[in-house]
Scaffold this motif. Structure first.
Motif, PDB file in Angstrom:
ATOM      1  N   LEU A  82       0.831  -1.212   0.000  1.00 37.44           N
ATOM      2  CA  LEU A  82       0.000   0.000   0.000  1.00 37.44           C
ATOM      3  C   LEU A  82       0.863   1.258   0.000  1.00 37.44           C
ATOM      4  CD1 LEU A  82      -2.776  -1.026   2.566  1.00 37.44           C
ATOM      5  CD2 LEU A  82      -2.836  -1.198   0.073  1.00 37.44           C
ATOM      6  N   LEU A  83       1.891   1.273   0.835  1.00 34.10           N
ATOM      7  CA  LEU A  83       2.743   2.459   0.925  1.00 34.10           C
ATOM      8  C   LEU A  83       3.587   2.664  -0.324  1.00 34.10           C
ATOM      9  CD1 LEU A  83       3.976   2.320   4.631  1.00 34.10           C
ATOM     10  CD2 LEU A  83       1.977   3.497   3.684  1.00 34.10           C
ATOM     11  N   VAL A  89      -1.609   9.487  -3.742  1.00 33.44           N
ATOM     12  CA  VAL A  89      -2.741   9.896  -2.910  1.00 33.44           C
ATOM     13  C   VAL A  89      -3.200   8.699  -2.070  1.00 33.44           C
ATOM     14  CG1 VAL A  89      -5.135  10.702  -2.922  1.00 33.44           C
ATOM     15  CG2 VAL A  89      -3.456  11.756  -4.457  1.00 33.44           C
ATOM     16  N   LYS A  90      -3.356   7.542  -2.706  1.00 37.21           N
ATOM     17  CA  LYS A  90      -3.758   6.334  -1.988  1.00 37.21           C
ATOM     18  C   LYS A  90      -2.700   5.924  -0.974  1.00 37.21           C
ATOM     19  CE  LYS A  90      -6.784   4.064  -5.304  1.00 37.21           C
ATOM     20  NZ  LYS A  90      -7.009   2.824  -6.049  1.00 37.21           N
ATOM     21  N   ALA A  91      -1.439   5.938  -1.416  1.00 37.13           N
ATOM     22  CA  ALA A  91      -0.338   5.547  -0.531  1.00 37.13           C
ATOM     23  C   ALA A  91      -0.254   6.489   0.676  1.00 37.13           C
ATOM     24  CB  ALA A  91       0.978   5.554  -1.299  1.00 37.13           C
ATOM     25  N   ALA A  97      -3.069   6.713   7.955  1.00 33.32           N
ATOM     26  CA  ALA A  97      -3.809   5.769   8.809  1.00 33.32           C
ATOM     27  C   ALA A  97      -2.838   4.989   9.682  1.00 33.32           C
ATOM     28  CB  ALA A  97      -4.641   4.818   7.952  1.00 33.32           C
ATOM     29  N   MET A  98      -1.747   4.502   9.094  1.00 32.59           N
ATOM     30  CA  MET A  98      -0.761   3.722   9.837  1.00 32.59           C
ATOM     31  C   MET A  98      -0.138   4.533  10.966  1.00 32.59           C
ATOM     32  SD  MET A  98       2.889   2.950  10.023  1.00 32.59           S
ATOM     33  CE  MET A  98       3.393   3.956   8.689  1.00 32.59           C
ATOM     34  N   LEU A  99       0.103   5.805  10.724  1.00 33.75           N
ATOM     35  CA  LEU A  99       0.721   6.668  11.740  1.00 33.75           C
ATOM     36  C   LEU A  99      -0.173   6.867  12.963  1.00 33.75           C
ATOM     37  CD1 LEU A  99       2.417   9.358   9.478  1.00 33.75           C
ATOM     38  CD2 LEU A  99       3.556   7.571  10.833  1.00 33.75           C
ATOM     39  N   GLN A 100      -1.461   6.595  12.817  1.00 33.94           N
ATOM     40  CA  GLN A 100      -2.402   6.715  13.930  1.00 33.94           C
ATOM     41  C   GLN A 100      -2.541   5.411  14.725  1.00 33.94           C
ATOM     42  OE1 GLN A 100      -3.577   9.826  14.536  1.00 33.94           O
ATOM     43  NE2 GLN A 100      -2.255  10.297  12.799  1.00 33.94           N
ATOM     44  N   TYR A 113      -6.712   3.490   2.406  1.00 40.52           N
ATOM     45  CA  TYR A 113      -6.121   3.427   1.073  1.00 40.52           C
ATOM     46  C   TYR A 113      -7.191   3.636  -0.002  1.00 40.52           C
ATOM     47  CZ  TYR A 113      -3.878   1.213  -2.992  1.00 40.52           C
ATOM     48  OH  TYR A 113      -3.386   0.947  -4.235  1.00 40.52           O
ATOM     49  N   ASP A 114      -8.321   2.963   0.173  1.00 36.32           N
ATOM     50  CA  ASP A 114      -9.406   3.038  -0.816  1.00 36.32           C
ATOM     51  C   ASP A 114     -10.147   4.385  -0.766  1.00 36.32           C
ATOM     52  OD1 ASP A 114      -8.862   0.517  -1.820  1.00 36.32           O
ATOM     53  OD2 ASP A 114     -10.267  -0.474  -0.451  1.00 36.32           O
TER      54      ASP A 114
END
Length: 115
Positions: A82-83, A89-91, A97-100, A113-114
Motif C-alpha cells: 500500500l505504501l 494519494v492512496k499511498a 492511517a498507519m501513523l495513527q 487506502y481506498d
C-alpha cells in the motif's frame, strides 16, 4: 564466565533465520535502536504475535516491547504494498492511517487506502 544460570551467549532461530545473542552484562541495555521485524500475512498473525510478545509497552506503527525490553515490529506484508503504490494519494492515505495506529489493523489500512 558469569554467575551460574546466566548464559554468556545463545544461538536461536526465528522463521529459519539464525540469531546469536551475547550477554554484555548490566552495562548494556536493549533500546528501540535494534528491533526484530516480523512480516505477517494476515490480521490473525498480527494479533497472535502482538498478544504473545507484548508486555504492554506499545509504540506507533506496529512497534512493541517484550518482557525482556526487546523491541519488535509486527508488520503486515500488505503495508509495504500500500505504501509503495504509484498512486501517491492512496499511498499517503494508508501512511496517515498507519501513523495513527499502534497495532497495525489491515482492514483500517485498506479502508484508508481506498478512500
Amino acid at each position: 564466565m558469569g554467575p551460574k544460570g546466566n548464559a554468556m551467549g545463545v544461538t536461536f532461530q526465528l522463521e529459519g533465520q539464525e540469531f546469536i545473542g551475547l550477554n554484555g552484562g548490566p552495562k548494556y541495555k536493549f533500546t528501540p535502536a535494534i528491533s526484530l521485524f516480523v512480516s505477517c500475512e494476515t490480521q490473525a498473525e498480527v494479533d497472535e504475535l502482538w498478544g504473545k510478545l507484548s508486555d504492554g509497552h506499545y509504540e506507533q506503527c506496529g512497534w512493541l516491547q517484550d518482557k525482556y525490553g526487546l523491541s519488535w515490529q509486527i508488520i503486515p506484508t500488505i503495508l509495504g504494498k500500500l505504501l509503495g503504490d504509484k498512486d501517491r494519494v492512496k499511498a499517503d492515505r494508508a501512511m496517515q492511517a498507519m501513523l495513527q495506529m499502534k497495532k497495525i489493523d489491515i482492514a483500517r489500512l485498506k479502508q484508508a487506502y481506498d478512500g
